[in-house]
Design an enzyme around this catalytic site. Sequence first.
Site, PDB file in Angstrom:
ATOM      1  N   ASP A   1       1.028  -1.107   0.044  1.00 44.52           N
ATOM      2  CA  ASP A   1       0.097   0.074   0.009  1.00 44.52           C
ATOM      3  C   ASP A   1       0.956   1.151   0.020  1.00 44.52           C
ATOM      4  O   ASP A   1       1.623   1.347   0.884  1.00 44.52           O
ATOM      5  CB  ASP A   1      -1.057  -0.117   1.281  1.00 44.52           C
ATOM      6  CG  ASP A   1      -1.877   1.157   1.244  1.00 44.52           C
ATOM      7  OD1 ASP A   1      -1.604   2.231   0.538  1.00 44.52           O
ATOM      8  OD2 ASP A   1      -3.067   1.073   1.955  1.00 44.52           O
TER       9      ASP A   1
ATOM     10  N   SER B   1       3.140  12.966 -15.890  1.00 42.05           N
ATOM     11  CA  SER B   1       1.930  13.404 -16.502  1.00 42.05           C
ATOM     12  C   SER B   1       2.117  14.787 -17.165  1.00 42.05           C
ATOM     13  O   SER B   1       3.155  15.531 -16.651  1.00 42.05           O
ATOM     14  CB  SER B   1       0.684  13.755 -15.367  1.00 42.05           C
ATOM     15  OG  SER B   1      -0.468  14.411 -16.021  1.00 42.05           O
TER      16      SER B   1
ATOM     17  N   TYR C   1      -1.748  17.506  -7.635  1.00 44.26           N
ATOM     18  CA  TYR C   1      -1.751  16.512  -8.657  1.00 44.26           C
ATOM     19  C   TYR C   1      -0.442  17.272  -9.737  1.00 44.26           C
ATOM     20  O   TYR C   1       0.543  16.613  -9.681  1.00 44.26           O
ATOM     21  CB  TYR C   1      -2.880  16.136  -9.523  1.00 44.26           C
ATOM     22  CG  TYR C   1      -2.644  15.105 -10.546  1.00 44.26           C
ATOM     23  CD1 TYR C   1      -2.218  13.651 -10.114  1.00 44.26           C
ATOM     24  CD2 TYR C   1      -2.391  15.328 -11.729  1.00 44.26           C
ATOM     25  CE1 TYR C   1      -1.950  12.819 -11.250  1.00 44.26           C
ATOM     26  CE2 TYR C   1      -2.291  14.667 -13.048  1.00 44.26           C
ATOM     27  CZ  TYR C   1      -1.943  13.183 -12.685  1.00 44.26           C
ATOM     28  OH  TYR C   1      -1.766  12.372 -13.714  1.00 44.26           O
TER      29      TYR C   1
ATOM     30  N   LYS D   1       3.468  16.028 -10.075  1.00 46.88           N
ATOM     31  CA  LYS D   1       4.028  15.299 -11.176  1.00 46.88           C
ATOM     32  C   LYS D   1       5.212  16.055 -11.691  1.00 46.88           C
ATOM     33  O   LYS D   1       5.721  15.823 -12.530  1.00 46.88           O
ATOM     34  CB  LYS D   1       2.818  15.206 -12.337  1.00 46.88           C
ATOM     35  CG  LYS D   1       1.602  14.196 -12.021  1.00 46.88           C
ATOM     36  CD  LYS D   1       2.402  12.841 -11.834  1.00 46.88           C
ATOM     37  CE  LYS D   1       1.356  11.571 -11.538  1.00 46.88           C
ATOM     38  NZ  LYS D   1       2.173  10.304 -11.656  1.00 46.88           N
TER      39      LYS D   1
END
Length: 316
Positions: free
Chosen positions: A106, A189, A202, A206
């Site tokens: 995890d 990304s 996010y 990235k």
Amino acid sequence: MACQCFLVGAGYVALAAVAYRILTIFSNILGPYVLLSPIDLKKRAGASWAVITGATDGIGKAYAFELARRGFNVFIVSRTQSKLDETKKEILEKYPNIEVRTAAYDFTNAAPSGYKNLLETLNKVEIGVLVNNVGLSYEYPDVLHKVDGGIERLANITTINTLPPTLLSAGILPQMVARKAGVIVNVGSSASANQMALWAVYSATKKYVSWLTAILRKEYEHQGITIQTIAPMMVATKMSKVKRTSFFTPDGATFAKSALNTVGNSSDTTGYITHQLQLEVMDLIPTFIRDKILTNMSVGTRAAALRKKEREAKAQ
């Protein structure tokens, strides 16, 4: 006269800069996707095992299948053992001549002890390719204090998107350095290319992946190790919530094959030719216009997600 010479000189400099930019754009698009042949990945890797994180869904699963197709044994890492077992079964049904191992982890667990245990398991094999793919995004775009899932979601995004490429690279690089061969692919990304409103954490995490990978390339440039950033745009996966493929949106398998073909030919690319085309075109747009376009798209995505959420709440 002096003024005229200066203006002529400045004009030549500007013309050279424009020509260089155009050549760079064509090189980024055509080089790794059209003109250059894929390298011998097994030779570059120097070992028969590939480790892929986030390997039971989407891009990670597609990388696992594509590496298996190319003859690598695959060590797949993800959170849920049952999904790992199912993915292992699927890979072996299609590629019975390779070996598949699994490790359940995890990645919200940031404890160094957890990573040490995982690395101890992974380093039992000779790893030629490491694909740091595991990642987490928003449920839908929103301003920071309203992100769905709150503080816990933000913490998980930060942890999952930054620690695995950092710590797994640090833990597996020693065997690659000793062999003077190996490939590390850090999946980021294209959100890292812009300061994307409504995707703050996010986009920022990235960007971390992009910078980390670029710096690692400098640190290990004479060690025989290929370290690549892949920064895709939209791929039809569970995380992207896009189900239909299109000219600009490949499925995971198509994307992974294309992306692996760029290893050794491009150190920082989107992984897919139409994604690269989009990125280069967006790069030509002035920042303030680009920001407005991206923000409007995100606002539209948020509105659609909230409408869907409202419909689901009423249906209960």
